[in-house]
Motif scaffolding. Sequence first.
Motif, PDB file in Angstrom:
ATOM      1  N   ALA A   9       0.969  -1.319  -0.279  1.00 38.32           N
ATOM      2  CA  ALA A   9      -0.099   0.216   0.190  1.00 38.32           C
ATOM      3  C   ALA A   9       0.933   1.489   0.254  1.00 38.32           C
ATOM      4  N   ALA A  10       0.687   2.067  -0.719  1.00 30.64           N
ATOM      5  CA  ALA A  10       1.642   3.279  -1.536  1.00 30.64           C
ATOM      6  C   ALA A  10       0.233   4.096  -0.950  1.00 30.64           C
ATOM      7  N   ASP A  11       1.184   4.899  -0.288  1.00 32.15           N
ATOM      8  CA  ASP A  11       0.359   6.901  -0.493  1.00 32.15           C
ATOM      9  C   ASP A  11       0.666   7.705  -1.819  1.00 32.15           C
ATOM     10  N   ALA A  12      -0.967   7.362  -1.887  1.00 30.55           N
ATOM     11  CA  ALA A  12      -1.627   8.320  -3.306  1.00 30.55           C
ATOM     12  C   ALA A  12      -1.449   9.746  -2.925  1.00 30.55           C
ATOM     13  N   ARG A  13      -1.775   9.720  -2.020  1.00 27.06           N
ATOM     14  CA  ARG A  13      -2.171  11.308  -1.860  1.00 27.06           C
ATOM     15  C   ARG A  13      -3.502  11.305  -1.814  1.00 27.06           C
ATOM     16  N   MET A  14      -4.165  13.273  -1.549  1.00 29.68           N
ATOM     17  CA  MET A  14      -5.776  12.903  -2.051  1.00 29.68           C
ATOM     18  C   MET A  14      -6.344  12.231  -0.199  1.00 29.68           C
ATOM     19  N   GLY A  15      -6.057  11.260   0.523  1.00 23.23           N
ATOM     20  CA  GLY A  15      -6.600  10.458   0.704  1.00 23.23           C
ATOM     21  C   GLY A  15      -6.841   9.600   0.262  1.00 23.23           C
ATOM     22  N   SER A  46      -4.721 -16.790   7.408  1.00 22.75           N
ATOM     23  CA  SER A  46      -3.119 -16.297   7.202  1.00 22.75           C
ATOM     24  C   SER A  46      -3.023 -14.945   7.631  1.00 22.75           C
ATOM     25  N   ARG A  47      -1.996 -14.553   8.803  1.00 15.85           N
ATOM     26  CA  ARG A  47      -1.259 -13.382   8.330  1.00 15.85           C
ATOM     27  C   ARG A  47      -1.234 -12.320   7.367  1.00 15.85           C
ATOM     28  N   TRP A  48      -1.208 -11.196   6.664  1.00 12.87           N
ATOM     29  CA  TRP A  48      -0.753 -10.682   6.029  1.00 12.87           C
ATOM     30  C   TRP A  48       0.536  -9.809   6.617  1.00 12.87           C
ATOM     31  N   VAL A  49       1.083  -9.800   5.539  1.00 11.39           N
ATOM     32  CA  VAL A  49       2.717  -8.428   6.008  1.00 11.39           C
ATOM     33  C   VAL A  49       2.145  -6.853   4.820  1.00 11.39           C
ATOM     34  N   GLY A  50       1.946  -6.638   5.754  1.00  9.96           N
ATOM     35  CA  GLY A  50       2.074  -4.594   4.901  1.00  9.96           C
ATOM     36  C   GLY A  50       2.844  -4.388   4.480  1.00  9.96           C
ATOM     37  N   VAL A  51       3.214  -3.582   3.732  1.00 12.51           N
ATOM     38  CA  VAL A  51       4.475  -3.192   3.532  1.00 12.51           C
ATOM     39  C   VAL A  51       4.369  -1.460   2.439  1.00 12.51           C
ATOM     40  N   GLY A  52       4.986  -0.196   2.785  1.00 20.16           N
ATOM     41  CA  GLY A  52       4.849  -0.003   1.561  1.00 20.16           C
ATOM     42  C   GLY A  52       4.647   1.687   2.569  1.00 20.16           C
ATOM     43  N   SER A  53       4.348   2.646   1.643  1.00 25.10           N
ATOM     44  CA  SER A  53       4.615   4.189   2.660  1.00 25.10           C
ATOM     45  C   SER A  53       3.103   4.817   2.828  1.00 25.10           C
ATOM     46  N   ALA A  54       2.294   4.602   2.662  1.00 32.03           N
ATOM     47  CA  ALA A  54       0.664   4.248   3.195  1.00 32.03           C
ATOM     48  C   ALA A  54       0.838   3.907   4.578  1.00 32.03           C
ATOM     49  N   ASP A 113      -3.828   2.927  10.626  1.00 35.47           N
ATOM     50  CA  ASP A 113      -5.641   2.432  11.145  1.00 35.47           C
ATOM     51  C   ASP A 113      -6.343   2.099  10.419  1.00 35.47           C
ATOM     52  N   ALA A 114      -6.715   2.649   9.020  1.00 32.68           N
ATOM     53  CA  ALA A 114      -8.249   2.626   8.399  1.00 32.68           C
ATOM     54  C   ALA A 114      -7.878   1.146   7.638  1.00 32.68           C
ATOM     55  N   LEU A 115      -6.595   0.723   7.495  1.00 27.17           N
ATOM     56  CA  LEU A 115      -6.128  -0.850   6.966  1.00 27.17           C
ATOM     57  C   LEU A 115      -6.097  -2.306   7.623  1.00 27.17           C
ATOM     58  N   THR A 116      -5.554  -1.717   8.818  1.00 29.36           N
ATOM     59  CA  THR A 116      -5.741  -2.308   9.983  1.00 29.36           C
ATOM     60  C   THR A 116      -6.604  -2.797  10.795  1.00 29.36           C
ATOM     61  N   ALA A 117      -7.859  -1.477  10.689  1.00 29.86           N
ATOM     62  CA  ALA A 117      -9.103  -1.618  11.405  1.00 29.86           C
ATOM     63  C   ALA A 117      -9.796  -3.102  11.332  1.00 29.86           C
ATOM     64  N   SER A 118     -10.034  -3.578  10.070  1.00 23.85           N
ATOM     65  CA  SER A 118     -10.903  -4.392   9.717  1.00 23.85           C
ATOM     66  C   SER A 118     -10.607  -6.140  10.576  1.00 23.85           C
ATOM     67  N   ARG A 119     -11.195  -7.055  11.372  1.00 24.41           N
ATOM     68  CA  ARG A 119     -11.013  -7.741  12.131  1.00 24.41           C
ATOM     69  C   ARG A 119     -11.448  -9.149  11.089  1.00 24.41           C
ATOM     70  N   LEU A 120     -11.442  -9.242   9.705  1.00 23.93           N
ATOM     71  CA  LEU A 120     -11.213 -10.276   8.701  1.00 23.93           C
ATOM     72  C   LEU A 120     -10.220 -10.497   8.640  1.00 23.93           C
ATOM     73  N   ILE A 121      -9.187  -9.737   8.038  1.00 22.67           N
ATOM     74  CA  ILE A 121      -7.940 -10.050   8.091  1.00 22.67           C
ATOM     75  C   ILE A 121      -6.574  -9.351   9.238  1.00 22.67           C
TER      76      ILE A 121
END
Length: 276
Positions: free
Chosen positions: A118-124, A170-178, A186-194
Amino acid sequence: MSRPANVVAFETSSETISVAVARGEQIVSREITEACQLSGELALPTMHALLAEAGLCLAELDVVVFGQGPGSFTGVRVACAVSQGLAYGLGKPVIALPTPLALAEAATRGGAERILVAADARMGEIYLAAYVQDSTQPTGFGEVVSPCLLKPEEFEQLIIPQLPARHLASRWVGVGSAFAVPTLTDALTASRLISIVVSGAPAFPLAADLVRVARRLLNRVGDAATIRPHDAAPLYVRNKVALTIEERLLITRAKAESAVEAKAHSTSPPLAGFAS
């Protein structure tokens, strides 16, 4: 392959410009931070410094690699233009790789098997892709989610349904400027499904990791990994109507300069082919 390829790679899709040169198994690279507006001016001088460090001349390169995005609109155009110019001048082929693959490659060095890039694309918004390690694939990765653009709050609705059920537990590893931006994390890791664990891998894609993926491709599929220079193109997931005059001049100049330099230094015929 009969021998490891001599490779140059450019990754300029983010604020960090990254260039790498590989001579056989040796890789030398350089990163310049906060320099995205200077990518066209810095790419070639950085390449020449790395060629000298690796003990290579320009004509000894076998293939030109670039990160095609998604990312900075001008940045991915510059990487493409520089790579096209060099490849034309040298009579060599090109490998265009999605930029998220570089970050996925970096994450695997920390043991990651399922990678959410996940990379920060700006503009939210974020550029997002998902991969799983898969030795049966030419790149070494299976693409679970193709590079796309979305708002972080859309992740659970749009992306999680695309993930195979066997991977959700399974566990996912998040990488990138986001993942360096707390609100996006916080928005990406809020889900209880993953379950997403943020990686300690570099936040920005590195050209050296593009080299590693490209070399794997060449070893496994040979010439089929390459394209002709004029077929090289950026990977956009956000539309932009037109380049500014300044952007057009920057990209045109970068392509012309790399072609002229390659022509001046090239004394070898086009690559005949890689032996697999």
